[in-house]
Write a protein that holds these residues in place. Sequence first.
Motif, PDB file in Angstrom:
ATOM      1  N   THR A  75     -16.416  -9.074   4.447  1.00  0.00           N
ATOM      2  CA  THR A  75     -16.153  -8.462   5.756  1.00  0.00           C
ATOM      3  C   THR A  75     -15.285  -7.223   5.578  1.00  0.00           C
ATOM      4  OG1 THR A  75     -16.296 -10.608   6.871  1.00  0.00           O
ATOM      5  CG2 THR A  75     -15.206  -8.822   8.062  1.00  0.00           C
ATOM      6  N   ILE A  76     -15.857  -6.087   5.927  1.00  0.00           N
ATOM      7  CA  ILE A  76     -15.150  -4.805   5.813  1.00  0.00           C
ATOM      8  C   ILE A  76     -14.804  -4.336   7.234  1.00  0.00           C
ATOM      9  CG2 ILE A  76     -15.279  -2.410   5.012  1.00  0.00           C
ATOM     10  CD1 ILE A  76     -17.533  -3.366   3.078  1.00  0.00           C
ATOM     11  N   THR A  77     -13.544  -4.096   7.485  1.00  0.00           N
ATOM     12  CA  THR A  77     -13.091  -3.649   8.808  1.00  0.00           C
ATOM     13  C   THR A  77     -12.413  -2.289   8.689  1.00  0.00           C
ATOM     14  OG1 THR A  77     -12.711  -5.950   9.444  1.00  0.00           O
ATOM     15  CG2 THR A  77     -11.726  -4.249  10.837  1.00  0.00           C
ATOM     16  N   ASP A  87      -8.332   5.335  12.308  1.00  0.00           N
ATOM     17  CA  ASP A  87      -8.761   5.932  13.567  1.00  0.00           C
ATOM     18  C   ASP A  87      -9.872   6.958  13.366  1.00  0.00           C
ATOM     19  OD1 ASP A  87      -7.367   7.848  12.256  1.00  0.00           O
ATOM     20  OD2 ASP A  87      -5.905   8.232  13.860  1.00  0.00           O
ATOM     21  N   ARG A  88     -10.518   6.907  12.235  1.00  0.00           N
ATOM     22  CA  ARG A  88     -11.619   7.830  11.971  1.00  0.00           C
ATOM     23  C   ARG A  88     -12.751   7.121  11.220  1.00  0.00           C
ATOM     24  NH1 ARG A  88      -8.765  12.312   8.382  1.00  0.00           N
ATOM     25  NH2 ARG A  88      -7.261  12.028  10.077  1.00  0.00           N
ATOM     26  N   LYS A  89     -13.920   7.671  11.275  1.00  0.00           N
ATOM     27  CA  LYS A  89     -15.075   7.102  10.577  1.00  0.00           C
ATOM     28  C   LYS A  89     -14.818   7.137   9.066  1.00  0.00           C
ATOM     29  CE  LYS A  89     -19.058   8.314  12.159  1.00  0.00           C
ATOM     30  NZ  LYS A  89     -20.320   9.090  12.427  1.00  0.00           N
ATOM     31  N   ALA A  90     -15.258   6.108   8.393  1.00  0.00           N
ATOM     32  CA  ALA A  90     -15.033   6.045   6.940  1.00  0.00           C
ATOM     33  C   ALA A  90     -16.129   5.232   6.257  1.00  0.00           C
ATOM     34  CB  ALA A  90     -13.672   5.434   6.648  1.00  0.00           C
ATOM     35  N   GLY A 139     -21.073  -2.237  -0.071  1.00  0.00           N
ATOM     36  CA  GLY A 139     -20.356  -1.180   0.637  1.00  0.00           C
ATOM     37  C   GLY A 139     -20.811  -1.029   2.071  1.00  0.00           C
ATOM     38  N   ALA A 140     -20.205  -0.116   2.749  1.00  0.00           N
ATOM     39  CA  ALA A 140     -20.545   0.212   4.139  1.00  0.00           C
ATOM     40  C   ALA A 140     -20.428   1.720   4.301  1.00  0.00           C
ATOM     41  CB  ALA A 140     -19.613  -0.517   5.094  1.00  0.00           C
ATOM     42  N   GLN A 141     -21.419   2.312   4.968  1.00  0.00           N
ATOM     43  CA  GLN A 141     -21.440   3.761   5.125  1.00  0.00           C
ATOM     44  C   GLN A 141     -21.126   4.164   6.572  1.00  0.00           C
ATOM     45  OE1 GLN A 141     -21.970   5.621   2.253  1.00  0.00           O
ATOM     46  NE2 GLN A 141     -21.966   3.567   1.345  1.00  0.00           N
ATOM     47  N   ASP A 142     -20.262   5.159   6.710  1.00  0.00           N
ATOM     48  CA  ASP A 142     -19.951   5.750   8.016  1.00  0.00           C
ATOM     49  C   ASP A 142     -19.601   4.700   9.072  1.00  0.00           C
ATOM     50  OD1 ASP A 142     -20.483   8.293   6.961  1.00  0.00           O
ATOM     51  OD2 ASP A 142     -22.631   8.059   7.373  1.00  0.00           O
ATOM     52  N   LEU A 143     -18.643   3.849   8.720  1.00  0.00           N
ATOM     53  CA  LEU A 143     -18.205   2.796   9.637  1.00  0.00           C
ATOM     54  C   LEU A 143     -17.250   3.369  10.683  1.00  0.00           C
ATOM     55  CD1 LEU A 143     -18.613  -0.288   9.950  1.00  0.00           C
ATOM     56  CD2 LEU A 143     -16.542  -0.607   8.571  1.00  0.00           C
ATOM     57  N   GLU A 144     -17.548   3.141  11.948  1.00  0.00           N
ATOM     58  CA  GLU A 144     -16.721   3.646  13.043  1.00  0.00           C
ATOM     59  C   GLU A 144     -15.363   2.935  13.078  1.00  0.00           C
ATOM     60  OE1 GLU A 144     -17.358   6.077  15.027  1.00  0.00           O
ATOM     61  OE2 GLU A 144     -19.470   6.464  14.540  1.00  0.00           O
ATOM     62  N   PRO A 145     -14.325   3.588  13.628  1.00  0.00           N
ATOM     63  CA  PRO A 145     -12.991   2.962  13.724  1.00  0.00           C
ATOM     64  C   PRO A 145     -13.059   1.631  14.483  1.00  0.00           C
ATOM     65  CG  PRO A 145     -12.858   5.284  14.239  1.00  0.00           C
ATOM     66  CD  PRO A 145     -14.324   4.962  14.147  1.00  0.00           C
ATOM     67  N   GLY A 146     -12.416   0.622  13.916  1.00  0.00           N
ATOM     68  CA  GLY A 146     -12.385  -0.693  14.546  1.00  0.00           C
ATOM     69  C   GLY A 146     -13.647  -1.525  14.339  1.00  0.00           C
ATOM     70  N   ALA A 156     -15.653 -16.261  -6.658  1.00  0.00           N
ATOM     71  CA  ALA A 156     -15.705 -14.833  -6.312  1.00  0.00           C
ATOM     72  C   ALA A 156     -14.288 -14.297  -6.122  1.00  0.00           C
ATOM     73  CB  ALA A 156     -16.515 -14.637  -5.043  1.00  0.00           C
ATOM     74  N   ARG A 157     -14.030 -13.098  -6.663  1.00  0.00           N
ATOM     75  CA  ARG A 157     -12.708 -12.482  -6.558  1.00  0.00           C
ATOM     76  C   ARG A 157     -12.859 -11.014  -6.151  1.00  0.00           C
ATOM     77  NH1 ARG A 157      -9.456 -12.419 -12.017  1.00  0.00           N
ATOM     78  NH2 ARG A 157     -10.936 -10.725 -12.456  1.00  0.00           N
ATOM     79  N   LEU A 158     -12.077 -10.600  -5.169  1.00  0.00           N
ATOM     80  CA  LEU A 158     -12.087  -9.196  -4.749  1.00  0.00           C
ATOM     81  C   LEU A 158     -11.358  -8.368  -5.808  1.00  0.00           C
ATOM     82  CD1 LEU A 158     -12.634  -6.970  -2.659  1.00  0.00           C
ATOM     83  CD2 LEU A 158     -10.497  -7.654  -1.519  1.00  0.00           C
ATOM     84  N   ALA A 159     -12.096  -7.537  -6.507  1.00  0.00           N
ATOM     85  CA  ALA A 159     -11.517  -6.755  -7.602  1.00  0.00           C
ATOM     86  C   ALA A 159     -11.019  -5.395  -7.123  1.00  0.00           C
ATOM     87  CB  ALA A 159     -12.541  -6.571  -8.710  1.00  0.00           C
ATOM     88  N   LYS A 160     -11.864  -4.691  -6.340  1.00  0.00           N
ATOM     89  CA  LYS A 160     -11.473  -3.371  -5.842  1.00  0.00           C
ATOM     90  C   LYS A 160     -12.084  -3.127  -4.458  1.00  0.00           C
ATOM     91  CE  LYS A 160     -10.974  -0.784 -10.200  1.00  0.00           C
ATOM     92  NZ  LYS A 160     -11.393   0.439 -10.945  1.00  0.00           N
ATOM     93  N   ALA A 161     -11.413  -2.279  -3.685  1.00  0.00           N
ATOM     94  CA  ALA A 161     -11.956  -1.841  -2.400  1.00  0.00           C
ATOM     95  C   ALA A 161     -11.426  -0.436  -2.134  1.00  0.00           C
ATOM     96  CB  ALA A 161     -11.544  -2.796  -1.286  1.00  0.00           C
ATOM     97  N   GLN A 162     -12.346   0.473  -1.959  1.00  0.00           N
ATOM     98  CA  GLN A 162     -11.961   1.876  -1.773  1.00  0.00           C
ATOM     99  C   GLN A 162     -12.565   2.433  -0.476  1.00  0.00           C
ATOM    100  OE1 GLN A 162      -9.830   3.514  -3.576  1.00  0.00           O
ATOM    101  NE2 GLN A 162     -10.117   5.648  -2.934  1.00  0.00           N
ATOM    102  N   ARG A 163     -11.718   3.078   0.273  1.00  0.00           N
ATOM    103  CA  ARG A 163     -12.158   3.801   1.472  1.00  0.00           C
ATOM    104  C   ARG A 163     -12.270   5.273   1.094  1.00  0.00           C
ATOM    105  NH1 ARG A 163      -8.222   2.544   4.157  1.00  0.00           N
ATOM    106  NH2 ARG A 163      -6.987   4.465   3.871  1.00  0.00           N
ATOM    107  N   TYR A 164     -13.363   5.915   1.513  1.00  0.00           N
ATOM    108  CA  TYR A 164     -13.525   7.317   1.133  1.00  0.00           C
ATOM    109  C   TYR A 164     -14.228   8.087   2.256  1.00  0.00           C
ATOM    110  CZ  TYR A 164     -18.249   5.795  -0.223  1.00  0.00           C
ATOM    111  OH  TYR A 164     -19.521   5.277  -0.231  1.00  0.00           O
TER     112      TYR A 164
END
Length: 210
Positions: free
Chosen positions: A145-147, A151-154, A176-183, A202-210
């Motif tokens: 689950t990616i949230t 306050d901007r698209k990411a 991944g998730a592309q162009d996710l709206e705020p919230g 399962a282990r969360l190794a990395k998570a990057q917002r760009y």
Amino acid sequence: MPLPRRAGPSGPRPTALTAAALLCALAAGTLTGCGGGNEQGGSATRTPSAPETGSFSAGTLPSALASSASAAVSSARASVSAAASSLEARASEFEASVSADTARSAATAEKALKGVPGRGNAVGEVGMTGVPRDRTGGVLAVLVTITNKTDRKASYAVQVDFVDADGKVAETRYVGAQDLEPGKKAQPIAFSRQSADKKLTARLAKAQRY
């Protein structure tokens, strides 16, 4: 007065002979070796008949019972094979459906994570929940689950490692998730292609917002 005449010891005994002959005749079907019924007094001896062994062989079951046992074993093997095939088919169907949804972003996520130091800048925006195996055909899978808490698209890239009991990484998957709206939320699924009998976590190794 003359005394009655007595038969000598070698005289014939008609009555005894007749009885002996009659007994041998009546017992002919079941007795063998009847005595001659002579004055010396022969005796009849019963000879037991041997059991029928035509349908037996040394050390084996009767053919009918052996056939029944063989049929039961074949039926059990067929059931196990059918169950295994069904499980494999359901796992393949699940993997195919997941792949259709995630294959497009997996390569992008992997590329985005290259060179990212540490665990990335979005670990706090990602959570994972295990998917019951009865819904995946036995495949180990987690719902990611990616949230977008900004306050901007990411866009987001996530690396999930499947590790064994010693913490050694057995497999790495990317979602991944592309162009996710705020919230807003995205919920891709990361699944392992390792054998279902392996005990992995399962282990969360990395998570990057760009």
